[in-house]
Structure formats: C-alpha cells, structure tokens
Design an enzyme around this catalytic site. Structure first.
Site, mmCIF file in Angstrom:
data_model
loop_
_atom_site.group_PDB
_atom_site.id
_atom_site.type_symbol
_atom_site.label_atom_id
_atom_site.label_comp_id
_atom_site.label_asym_id
_atom_site.label_seq_id
_atom_site.Cartn_x
_atom_site.Cartn_y
_atom_site.Cartn_z
ATOM 1 N N ARG A 46 0.837 -1.208 0.000
ATOM 2 C CA ARG A 46 0.000 0.000 0.000
ATOM 3 C C ARG A 46 0.873 1.261 0.000
ATOM 4 O O ARG A 46 0.514 2.288 -0.560
ATOM 5 C CB ARG A 46 -0.966 0.001 1.197
ATOM 6 C CG ARG A 46 -1.758 1.307 1.332
ATOM 7 C CD ARG A 46 -3.082 1.154 2.087
ATOM 8 N NE ARG A 46 -2.975 0.354 3.281
ATOM 9 C CZ ARG A 46 -2.344 0.713 4.412
ATOM 10 N NH1 ARG A 46 -1.774 1.882 4.485
ATOM 11 N NH2 ARG A 46 -2.297 -0.108 5.439
ATOM 12 N N TYR A 98 -14.511 16.189 -16.881
ATOM 13 C CA TYR A 98 -14.913 14.785 -16.744
ATOM 14 C C TYR A 98 -16.049 14.653 -15.723
ATOM 15 O O TYR A 98 -15.972 15.238 -14.635
ATOM 16 C CB TYR A 98 -13.685 13.974 -16.313
ATOM 17 C CG TYR A 98 -13.947 12.507 -16.143
ATOM 18 C CD1 TYR A 98 -14.211 11.699 -17.245
ATOM 19 C CD2 TYR A 98 -13.945 11.914 -14.888
ATOM 20 C CE1 TYR A 98 -14.464 10.344 -17.088
ATOM 21 C CE2 TYR A 98 -14.189 10.552 -14.726
ATOM 22 C CZ TYR A 98 -14.451 9.781 -15.832
ATOM 23 O OH TYR A 98 -14.708 8.460 -15.681
ATOM 24 N N ASP A 170 -5.629 17.890 -16.114
ATOM 25 C CA ASP A 170 -5.977 16.507 -16.408
ATOM 26 C C ASP A 170 -5.604 16.284 -17.876
ATOM 27 O O ASP A 170 -6.291 16.754 -18.779
ATOM 28 C CB ASP A 170 -7.475 16.293 -16.156
ATOM 29 C CG ASP A 170 -7.918 14.853 -16.419
ATOM 30 O OD1 ASP A 170 -7.205 14.125 -17.135
ATOM 31 O OD2 ASP A 170 -9.000 14.473 -15.925
ATOM 32 N N LYS A 195 -6.634 5.001 -19.807
ATOM 33 C CA LYS A 195 -6.926 5.420 -21.176
ATOM 34 C C LYS A 195 -5.697 5.244 -22.074
ATOM 35 O O LYS A 195 -5.269 4.132 -22.276
ATOM 36 C CB LYS A 195 -7.452 6.856 -21.154
ATOM 37 C CG LYS A 195 -8.477 7.131 -20.030
ATOM 38 C CD LYS A 195 -9.784 6.390 -20.197
ATOM 39 C CE LYS A 195 -10.695 6.444 -18.971
ATOM 40 N NZ LYS A 195 -10.998 7.757 -18.446
HETATM 41 C C1 LIG Z 1 -11.489 8.352 -17.302
HETATM 42 C C2 LIG Z 1 -11.115 9.714 -16.913
HETATM 43 C C3 LIG Z 1 -10.903 10.051 -15.578
HETATM 44 C C4 LIG Z 1 -11.100 9.062 -14.457
HETATM 45 O O1 LIG Z 1 -10.219 7.984 -14.559
HETATM 46 P P1 LIG Z 1 -10.563 6.506 -14.015
HETATM 47 O O2 LIG Z 1 -9.293 5.774 -14.296
HETATM 48 O O3 LIG Z 1 -11.737 6.009 -14.776
HETATM 49 O O4 LIG Z 1 -10.859 6.647 -12.570
HETATM 50 C C5 LIG Z 1 -10.527 11.342 -15.284
HETATM 51 N N1 LIG Z 1 -10.376 12.264 -16.253
HETATM 52 C C6 LIG Z 1 -10.597 11.982 -17.549
HETATM 53 C C7 LIG Z 1 -10.417 13.051 -18.566
HETATM 54 C C8 LIG Z 1 -10.966 10.698 -17.925
HETATM 55 O O5 LIG Z 1 -11.198 10.433 -19.212
#
Ligand SMILES: *Cc1c(COP(=O)(O)O)cnc(C)c1O
Length: 380
Positions: A46, A98, A170, A195
C-alpha cells in the site's frame, strides 16, 4: 534521451536476481526486513512496490517532471489531490470537465464545505475572475470532455501563479506524447492511465506528476494513508502500454483526423468537434501546445435521439462503451453514459445534447472505420 527512447528505458532495468530484461510483477503485499524497522526501500505494498516505482519513474520522464505517484484509478489520483484541501477552500474548474471530477467536486461541496466554481468561458481571465482569496486550485482539461474545447494552459497557469494558485491539468485526453503541461507552466499533471497510457482497455489506473518535492511527499502520503494504491499487475500492464504510446498516438491522430474530416462533410452531422479542424475555435492554441490533435472526435448528429439509441449498438468497429484511449474504436453517448451523473440542466448548459456522440478513434484500418460510420449514419 528523447521521448520514444525514454518510454522504453525509463524505470526499466533488468531484474537484479535473474537478469530478466522485463522486471517481474512483484505480486507481494509485504517485504522481509533483516532487522526490525530496516528494509530495502519497500515495507508494504500500500505504501510502495517496485512496479509502482518503475511506472512512476517512466511517467515522470514522459511528462518532464521530477516526481510521479501512481494510484488505483484516475479518480483515485483526484481523491488524493483533493484530500489536500480543507474546508473553506475553493477550486475553479473548467466547465466541460470529466463527469466523475464534477461528481467528486459536488460531493466535497455539499459534505465537506470545499466550494468550486465552473467557468464556461475557458479564458485565463475567466479563471482569474472566478478566483477568490480562498482559491487553492485551478483545475482544467484540454482537450475537454466531451466537446474537445482547448484551454490555453500557458496563459491559465501564468494567471494562477500570479495569484498564488496551483494549476492542475488533467492530461488524459492528450496523453504525455501530445502535450506536457508542466513545460507549459502547470504545477500538477493528472492521468487516468486507464486510457491512452495503458492503451488496451485492460486496466484501471491513475497518476499525478509534479516537480514540486513537498507536494509529491503529500501526494505519496495520501496514497498510503487513504489506501489509494493500484495493484502491482495493473501498474506492470500500464508500464508495458506506455512503451508503445508514441506509435499508438501517431496512429490515433491520423485516423481521428480522417474521421473528423469525413464527418464534417457528412450531411447527417450538425456539428463536429475536433481541434485539428481549422474551423475549431481552439485550433491555433492546440497547434501551439500539442504535438498533434488527438484521437477523440465528438459530433452532434442531425437525427432523433431515439434512432441513435436504437442503432448506436450496431456499429461493428466502434463498440458502444464508456472509456477511451484503447487500440479499439469506441463510441459513447455522453448524455446517458459518461455524463449521466450530471444534472440535466448542467448537461444542457454545457452543450451535451441527446444527439451528441463521442468517438474514441482506434488504430484499425481507417477505411473500415469510415465504412462502419457510413452504415450507421444511413440508419439514423
Ligand atoms: C477516465 C477519466 C478520468 C477518471 O479515470 P478513471 O481511471 O476512470 O478513474 C478522469 N479524467 C478523464 C479526462 C478521464 O477520461
């Protein structure tokens, strides 16, 4: 070292014990200590694990930052960052953010007294004007989700710095290959490694990258203290994905540009959002701050939402699914899927209509993708 070389070599050394070129998956919860309180860097997964460390080294190198911390998911990374705020603090966020980020902010506001303001106009002036003396963070995405608007990261970061505010970008939609926010003046970069970094739709993960050592320590502490760690296997997979990020992104961008061009000429389309189109209002800024325009294309279809509902699942290359950034193409209906957690009036305000579709253009042969879309558009 340049990007593609770093992607393959950063954080990647042959295994000490065996010489294995690819470090193994350290599938362990704990680590033997020769004497109490003495360990060789790791004590409990962890808090840390060699697979986490390797991916962190690679991601920091990819983003041009000094430090990275990996998390259980993109939202895990967001939770870590927001956990540094206190009751009474304020966040300014780009409105087209998001859905999960918005949901988290809404929870923090109603339950913990951490307020936020969404700005529709994504100019640095709008961010600056929305700030109060309690504002701690500017939070933005570029390109945004789902309308792929472009925020001038350099200008917003400069504005933030002048007001003593931390800028978080982000960078999930662009990936570290297309855009490096730290070099543009931002303080923290966030990725959902689920992603493009992972790239194969087979893991969930997140990361934060920064060059601020004190902030890094707090983010690392938050992972350990709140249990926001990923699994060794998921980080191993994300690291494997990262090695082909550049090649995949180049292919995503080429295909997405063709799909956007095709849709723009199609008579069943009302609006096509793609920052690579010269008609896109953010095109010039995107050209300046990104290496290419990404693999996401959104569009408002000229048709009924009933027909869309009926036929969106019938595409064969574009699978109807949430998420993005994998090698396979996906189509999503933001109003009922990724952005369903937004109140209807917020969706409307943000132009997320019932006939908006979002495409994550994969790396298949583009002729097949266009044929798939053509058949679909005939039906709606
Ligand atoms: C998918 C996504 C998130 C969240 O990520 P997870 O891995 O699904 O928790 C945050 N910001 C953007 C732009 C995303 O596409």
């Amino acid at each position: 070292m340049k990007f593609k070389t770093k992607a393959i070599h950063a954080g990647q050394h042959p295994d000490h014990d065996t010489g294995a070129v690819i470090p193994p998956i350290y599938q362990t919860s704990t680590y033997a200590q020769p004497t109490p309180g003495h360990h060789q860097e790791f004590e409990y997964t962890r808090a840390g694990n060699p697979n986490f460390r390797n991916l962190e080294t690679a991601l920091a190198a990819m983003e041009g930052g000094q430090h990275a911390v990996v998390y259980s998911s993109g939202l895990g990374a967001e939770t870590a960052l927001f956990s540094l705020l206190s009751s009474g603090d304020h966040v300014v966020v780009s409105s087209d953010v998001y859905g999960g980020t918005y949901r988290l902010l809404a929870q923090m506001k109603s339950r913990f007294g951490i307020d936020f303001t969404s700005v529709d106009d994504l100019s640095p002036e709008a961010f600056g004007d929305a700030a109060t003396e309690r504002t701690k963070l500017f939070w933005l995405e570029s390109p945004t989700n789902p309308r792929l608007q472009i925020v001038d990261i350099t200008a917003v970061s400069k504005r933030a710095r002048s007001q003593g505010i931390t800028t978080v970008v982000d960078n999930t939609f662009a990936s570290p290959y297309l855009q490096n926010p730290l070099a543009l003046g931002a303080d923290v970069v966030l990725h959902s490694t689920t992603k493009y970094v992972g790239g194969h739709s087979d893991l969930i993960g997140g990361a934060l990258i920064t060059s601020d050592a004190a902030l890094h320590d707090r983010l690392h502490f938050a992972r350990m203290a709140y249990g926001l760690n990923p699994s060794p296997f998921d980080t191993w997979l994300a690291h494997r994905g990262l090695k082909t990020l550049a090649l995949r992104m180049e292919a995503h961008c080429v295909n997405a540009a063709q799909v956007a061009g095709y849709l723009q000429k199609h008579d069943r389309m009302k609006i096509v959002y793609y920052p690579g189109l010269e008609s896109h209002p953010g095109h010039a800024v995107a050209k300046r701050q990104m290496k290419a325009f990404g693999g996401m294309v959104s569009a408002v279809v000229d048709g009924s939402s009933e027909k869309l509902h009926q036929h969106l699942g019938s595409l064969t290359c574009f699978r109807l699914a949430e998420s993005l950034g994998g090698v396979e193409s996906l189509v999503c209906h933001p109003a009922t899927m990724t952005h369903a957690s937004l109140p209807a009036e917020v969706r409307k305000q943000r132009g997320i209509s019932d006939t908006l579709i979002r495409l994550s253009v994969g790396i298949e042969d583009v002729e097949d993708l266009l044929e798939d879309l053509e058949k679909f558009l005939k039906k709606v």
